[in-house]
Design an enzyme around this catalytic site. Structure first.
Site, PDB file in Angstrom:
ATOM      1  N   HIS A  18       0.837  -1.198   0.000  1.00 44.32           N
ATOM      2  CA  HIS A  18       0.000   0.000   0.000  1.00 44.32           C
ATOM      3  C   HIS A  18       0.872   1.247   0.000  1.00 44.32           C
ATOM      4  O   HIS A  18       1.721   1.409   0.871  1.00 44.32           O
ATOM      5  CB  HIS A  18      -0.905   0.013   1.240  1.00 44.32           C
ATOM      6  CG  HIS A  18      -2.051  -0.934   1.147  1.00 44.32           C
ATOM      7  ND1 HIS A  18      -3.264  -0.715   1.750  1.00 44.32           N
ATOM      8  CD2 HIS A  18      -2.177  -2.117   0.488  1.00 44.32           C
ATOM      9  CE1 HIS A  18      -4.086  -1.719   1.480  1.00 44.32           C
ATOM     10  NE2 HIS A  18      -3.438  -2.583   0.724  1.00 44.32           N
ATOM     11  N   TYR A  46      -9.438   5.421   7.157  1.00 46.79           N
ATOM     12  CA  TYR A  46      -9.553   5.818   8.564  1.00 46.79           C
ATOM     13  C   TYR A  46     -10.624   6.905   8.622  1.00 46.79           C
ATOM     14  O   TYR A  46     -10.456   7.967   8.015  1.00 46.79           O
ATOM     15  CB  TYR A  46      -8.231   6.384   9.085  1.00 46.79           C
ATOM     16  CG  TYR A  46      -7.145   5.337   9.304  1.00 46.79           C
ATOM     17  CD1 TYR A  46      -6.958   4.747  10.552  1.00 46.79           C
ATOM     18  CD2 TYR A  46      -6.294   4.948   8.273  1.00 46.79           C
ATOM     19  CE1 TYR A  46      -5.965   3.806  10.769  1.00 46.79           C
ATOM     20  CE2 TYR A  46      -5.294   3.996   8.476  1.00 46.79           C
ATOM     21  CZ  TYR A  46      -5.139   3.434   9.732  1.00 46.79           C
ATOM     22  OH  TYR A  46      -4.159   2.499   9.940  1.00 46.79           O
ATOM     23  N   PRO A  52      -4.209   0.994  18.573  1.00 49.37           N
ATOM     24  CA  PRO A  52      -3.886   0.453  17.245  1.00 49.37           C
ATOM     25  C   PRO A  52      -4.029   1.433  16.078  1.00 49.37           C
ATOM     26  O   PRO A  52      -3.677   1.085  14.949  1.00 49.37           O
ATOM     27  CB  PRO A  52      -4.878  -0.715  17.077  1.00 49.37           C
ATOM     28  CG  PRO A  52      -5.949  -0.479  18.070  1.00 49.37           C
ATOM     29  CD  PRO A  52      -5.377   0.331  19.177  1.00 49.37           C
ATOM     30  N   LYS A  92       1.144   0.489  14.899  1.00 52.13           N
ATOM     31  CA  LYS A  92       2.556   0.467  15.302  1.00 52.13           C
ATOM     32  C   LYS A  92       2.958  -0.702  16.217  1.00 52.13           C
ATOM     33  O   LYS A  92       4.142  -0.984  16.359  1.00 52.13           O
ATOM     34  CB  LYS A  92       2.904   1.772  16.041  1.00 52.13           C
ATOM     35  CG  LYS A  92       2.934   2.987  15.144  1.00 52.13           C
ATOM     36  CD  LYS A  92       4.217   3.041  14.335  1.00 52.13           C
ATOM     37  CE  LYS A  92       4.191   4.062  13.229  1.00 52.13           C
ATOM     38  NZ  LYS A  92       3.988   3.528  11.886  1.00 52.13           N
ATOM     39  N   TYR A 134       3.603   7.254   9.628  1.00 56.67           N
ATOM     40  CA  TYR A 134       2.818   6.047   9.346  1.00 56.67           C
ATOM     41  C   TYR A 134       3.690   4.956   8.718  1.00 56.67           C
ATOM     42  O   TYR A 134       3.600   3.793   9.104  1.00 56.67           O
ATOM     43  CB  TYR A 134       1.623   6.378   8.441  1.00 56.67           C
ATOM     44  CG  TYR A 134       0.614   5.257   8.374  1.00 56.67           C
ATOM     45  CD1 TYR A 134      -0.425   5.167   9.294  1.00 56.67           C
ATOM     46  CD2 TYR A 134       0.708   4.260   7.401  1.00 56.67           C
ATOM     47  CE1 TYR A 134      -1.342   4.122   9.254  1.00 56.67           C
ATOM     48  CE2 TYR A 134      -0.202   3.218   7.352  1.00 56.67           C
ATOM     49  CZ  TYR A 134      -1.230   3.152   8.278  1.00 56.67           C
ATOM     50  OH  TYR A 134      -2.121   2.110   8.229  1.00 56.67           O
TER      51      TYR A 134
HETATM   52  P1  RFL Z   1       1.732 -11.067  22.072  1.00 49.85           P
HETATM   53  O1  RFL Z   1       1.270 -11.190  20.641  1.00 49.85           O
HETATM   54  O2  RFL Z   1       0.728 -10.667  23.077  1.00 49.85           O
HETATM   55  O3  RFL Z   1       2.395 -12.455  22.467  1.00 49.85           O
HETATM   56  C1  RFL Z   1       2.777 -12.739  23.795  1.00 49.85           C
HETATM   57  C2  RFL Z   1       2.747 -14.230  23.990  1.00 49.85           C
HETATM   58  O4  RFL Z   1       3.150 -14.538  25.334  1.00 49.85           O
HETATM   59  C3  RFL Z   1       2.287 -15.524  25.857  1.00 49.85           C
HETATM   60  N1  RFL Z   1       2.290 -15.454  27.337  1.00 49.85           N
HETATM   61  C4  RFL Z   1       2.990 -16.305  28.114  1.00 49.85           C
HETATM   62  N2  RFL Z   1       3.785 -17.333  27.828  1.00 49.85           N
HETATM   63  C5  RFL Z   1       4.339 -17.996  28.872  1.00 49.85           C
HETATM   64  N3  RFL Z   1       4.119 -17.677  30.181  1.00 49.85           N
HETATM   65  C6  RFL Z   1       3.322 -16.641  30.519  1.00 49.85           C
HETATM   66  N4  RFL Z   1       3.116 -16.327  31.789  1.00 49.85           N
HETATM   67  C7  RFL Z   1       2.726 -15.902  29.462  1.00 49.85           C
HETATM   68  N5  RFL Z   1       1.899 -14.827  29.433  1.00 49.85           N
HETATM   69  C8  RFL Z   1       1.650 -14.574  28.131  1.00 49.85           C
HETATM   70  C9  RFL Z   1       0.946 -15.220  25.245  1.00 49.85           C
HETATM   71  O5  RFL Z   1       0.072 -16.349  25.245  1.00 49.85           O
HETATM   72  C10 RFL Z   1       1.353 -14.804  23.827  1.00 49.85           C
HETATM   73  O6  RFL Z   1       1.375 -15.877  22.932  1.00 49.85           O
HETATM   74  O7  RFL Z   1       2.948 -10.029  22.175  1.00 49.85           O
HETATM   75  P2  RFL Z   1       4.151  -9.747  21.164  1.00 49.85           P
HETATM   76  O8  RFL Z   1       4.745 -11.035  20.664  1.00 49.85           O
HETATM   77  O9  RFL Z   1       5.002  -8.745  21.808  1.00 49.85           O
HETATM   78  O10 RFL Z   1       3.440  -9.099  19.868  1.00 49.85           O
HETATM   79  C11 RFL Z   1       2.851  -7.829  19.914  1.00 49.85           C
HETATM   80  C12 RFL Z   1       1.680  -7.744  18.911  1.00 49.85           C
HETATM   81  O11 RFL Z   1       0.841  -8.850  19.120  1.00 49.85           O
HETATM   82  C13 RFL Z   1       0.886  -6.439  19.069  1.00 49.85           C
HETATM   83  O12 RFL Z   1       1.738  -5.346  19.299  1.00 49.85           O
HETATM   84  C14 RFL Z   1       0.028  -6.111  17.817  1.00 49.85           C
HETATM   85  O13 RFL Z   1      -0.951  -7.081  17.623  1.00 49.85           O
HETATM   86  C15 RFL Z   1      -0.625  -4.738  17.962  1.00 49.85           C
HETATM   87  N6  RFL Z   1      -1.522  -4.420  16.838  1.00 49.85           N
HETATM   88  C16 RFL Z   1      -1.016  -3.917  15.644  1.00 49.85           C
HETATM   89  N7  RFL Z   1       0.309  -3.773  15.464  1.00 49.85           N
HETATM   90  C17 RFL Z   1       0.814  -3.339  14.261  1.00 49.85           C
HETATM   91  O14 RFL Z   1       2.045  -3.197  14.132  1.00 49.85           O
HETATM   92  N8  RFL Z   1      -0.008  -3.067  13.176  1.00 49.85           N
HETATM   93  C18 RFL Z   1      -1.359  -3.195  13.264  1.00 49.85           C
HETATM   94  O15 RFL Z   1      -2.044  -3.002  12.261  1.00 49.85           O
HETATM   95  C19 RFL Z   1      -1.919  -3.612  14.553  1.00 49.85           C
HETATM   96  N9  RFL Z   1      -3.249  -3.758  14.693  1.00 49.85           N
HETATM   97  C20 RFL Z   1      -2.913  -4.585  16.991  1.00 49.85           C
HETATM   98  C21 RFL Z   1      -3.751  -4.229  15.890  1.00 49.85           C
HETATM   99  C22 RFL Z   1      -3.468  -5.086  18.164  1.00 49.85           C
HETATM  100  C23 RFL Z   1      -4.833  -5.224  18.284  1.00 49.85           C
HETATM  101  N10 RFL Z   1      -5.332  -5.758  19.502  1.00 49.85           N
HETATM  102  C24 RFL Z   1      -6.322  -6.747  19.591  1.00 49.85           C
HETATM  103  C25 RFL Z   1      -4.661  -5.471  20.729  1.00 49.85           C
HETATM  104  C26 RFL Z   1      -5.125  -4.361  15.993  1.00 49.85           C
HETATM  105  C27 RFL Z   1      -5.668  -4.824  17.205  1.00 49.85           C
HETATM  106  C28 RFL Z   1      -7.168  -4.893  17.284  1.00 49.85           C
HETATM  107  C1  PHB Z   2      -5.768  -4.218  10.839  1.00 48.19           C
HETATM  108  O1  PHB Z   2      -5.852  -4.515   9.633  1.00 48.19           O
HETATM  109  O2  PHB Z   2      -6.045  -5.032  11.727  1.00 48.19           O
HETATM  110  C2  PHB Z   2      -5.328  -2.858  11.205  1.00 48.19           C
HETATM  111  C3  PHB Z   2      -4.889  -1.988  10.227  1.00 48.19           C
HETATM  112  C4  PHB Z   2      -4.505  -0.708  10.577  1.00 48.19           C
HETATM  113  C5  PHB Z   2      -4.556  -0.308  11.894  1.00 48.19           C
HETATM  114  C6  PHB Z   2      -4.976  -1.184  12.885  1.00 48.19           C
HETATM  115  C7  PHB Z   2      -5.373  -2.466  12.539  1.00 48.19           C
HETATM  116  O3  PHB Z   2      -4.203   0.960  12.211  1.00 48.19           O
END
Ligand code: RFL
Ligand code: PHB
Length: 397
Positions: free
Chosen positions: A75, A204, A296, A300, A388
């Site tokens: 994109h 957005y 989110p 980032k 971004y």
């Molecule tokens: P995670 O993915 O939470 O993984 C942590 C892992 O640790 C395990 N765990 C344990 N294991 C052993 N012992 C324990 N006591 C433990 N406690 C926990 C968990 O089960 C899990 O498997 O963290 P990690 O690896 O640092 O990854 C971070 C990302 O997951 C997170 O930053 C992103 O998902 C955030 N995020 C987005 N980031 C982007 O860069 N671009 C995006 O478009 C974006 N969209 C989003 C998002 C996060 C969202 N939510 C639901 C919070 C959209 C959403 C809706």
């Molecule tokens: C997503 O596709 O899940 C997504 C994309 C952009 C964002 C957050 C989440 O800023």
């Protein structure tokens, strides 16, 4: 009881833990990953969708970028919708050719899991009662229980990649840690559906009814989000109600093009800004969501997790290969500079796009005026685009 020895014990097999494991493996450093959940559970969490160039480069470095390049969608821009009209931010043009790629976190995780399994590297899933010990000494340990048996991993370092609710940050001494937090008074209701995206790029939307985001995973799979009150429960939102509300927050053209269908996932995520300082406690290092959370809106979170892991793997590699602790000593400060910049951007973009009824009508007017400025000023648009797509790794150095 069993005892194993490794160089780096990694807690958490989310994207941070798996990417760290892969980068260390490439450098010939031993690591064991201990994860609380099953592999299938980890893969079922629908989260990030947008990867920066820096993250793409890292996945390539880890040797897992092949499918991302084949299936990810590049994109070069996105739309901002406000006062009923859409305006494109041409990221590619404004940043001298930079893009982002839309490739789901689920797929990144799957690629990393497959690579780990193919290399025969040890991951303990469904580990119970994971605990970290003695990280203030030269001999840290991780213990866990599995099938009723206690297991100990002796190691040189512990990498806390266990997300926001993990055990590692919670085990750091309270006197050594400072936490910064802002909780937003709303959440994001997300829906995944096997329907073609409403638009070929992301939208957005700032509407008087609340924020909406139109994202995607492929030409046939869409991801949509709505700002909802924190008191809403996911069960209250039927698919019909979700689509009707999304339609109401879009412009007439998008409304007409929106294809709806059954949701395959629906969940509500709270929004917060959160940073832990420092990210190192003796021989334990925090990385990814274990150390920081961004709302989110700026996409980032996963990208920040990836850069933490880049800095941490380089620090471990320098320690083992070049016998220097310089990288380890600089880790926390190096990460935090980048993290605070992304925290600021994510907070700003969130504040600009969401409804804050407590700010009154004047709050909406301020948002409209700022958006109007942003899209009509090249300097404004470029600031938005530059943040971004992600600032370069060596920014400000
Ligand atoms: P995670 O993915 O939470 O993984 C942590 C892992 O640790 C395990 N765990 C344990 N294991 C052993 N012992 C324990 N006591 C433990 N406690 C926990 C968990 O089960 C899990 O498997 O963290 P990690 O690896 O640092 O990854 C971070 C990302 O997951 C997170 O930053 C992103 O998902 C955030 N995020 C987005 N980031 C982007 O860069 N671009 C995006 O478009 C974006 N969209 C989003 C998002 C996060 C969202 N939510 C639901 C919070 C959209 C959403 C809706
Ligand atoms: C997503 O596709 O899940 C997504 C994309 C952009 C964002 C957050 C989440 O800023």
């Amino acid at each position: 009881m069993s005892t194993t020895r490794t160089q780096v014990a990694i807690v958490g097999a989310g994207p941070s833990g798996l990417l760290l494991g892969q980068l260390l493996f490439k450098a010939g450093i031993d690591a064991i990953i201990v994860e609380r959940q099953s592999g299938d559970y980890v893969l079922s969490r629908i989260r990030a969708g947008v990867l920066e160039q820096v993250t793409m480069d890292l996945l390539d470095e880890a040797g897992v970028g092949q499918r991302m390049h084949a299936e990810g969608l590049i994109h070069g821009g996105f739309d901002l919708l406000f006062k009923g009209a859409r305006h494109r931010i041409d990221m590619n043009k404004l940043t001298g050719g930079k893009n982002v790629i839309v490739y789901g976190q689920t797929e990144v995780t799957r690629d990393l899991m497959d690579a780990r399994q193919a290399a025969g590297l040890p991951t303990v899933y469904e580990a119970e009662n994971v605990q970290v010990h003695d990280f203030d000494s030269a001999k840290p340990r991780v213990t866990y229980e599995k099938n009723g048996q206690l297991h100990t991993i002796e190691c040189d370092f512990i990498a806390g990649c266990d997300g926001f609710h993990g055990v590692c940050r919670a085990s750091a001494p309270k006197s050594a840690i400072k936490e910064f937090e802002k909780v937003y008074p709303f959440g994001w209701l997300g829906v995944l559906s096997d329907t073609p995206p409403v638009h070929h790029e992301l939208i957005y939307a700032n509407s008087t009814r609340g924020f909406a985001l139109c994202s995607q995973r492929s030409a046939t799979r869409s991801r949509y989000y709505l700002q909802v009150p924190l008191t809403d429960k996911v069960e209250q939102w039927s698919d019909e109600a979700f689509w009707a509300e999304l339609r109401n927050r879009l412009d007439p053209e998008a409304r007409e093009h929106l294809v709806t269908g059954p949701s395959i996932e629906k969940s509500i995520a709270p929004l917060r800004s959160f940073v832990t300082e420092p990210m190192r406690f003796g021989r334990m290092f925090l990385a990814g969501d274990a150390a920081h959370i961004v709302p989110p809106t700026g996409a980032k979170g996963l990208n920040l997790a990836a850069t933490d892991v880049k800095y941490l793997s380089s620090a471990f590699i320098a320690y083992y290969m070049d016998k220097t602790e310089a990288g380890i000593d600089a880790y926390s400060e190096r990460c935090l500079r980048r993290i605070w910049r992304a925290e600021r951007f994510s907070w700003w973009f969130t504040s600009l796009m969401h409804n804050f009824p407590e700010n009154g009508d004047i709050g909406q007017k301020f948002q409209d005026a700022e958006l109007d400025y942003l899209i009509h000023s090249e300097a404004g648009s470029r600031t938005m685009a530059e943040n971004y797509v992600g600032l370069p790794l060596n920014f400000g150095e």
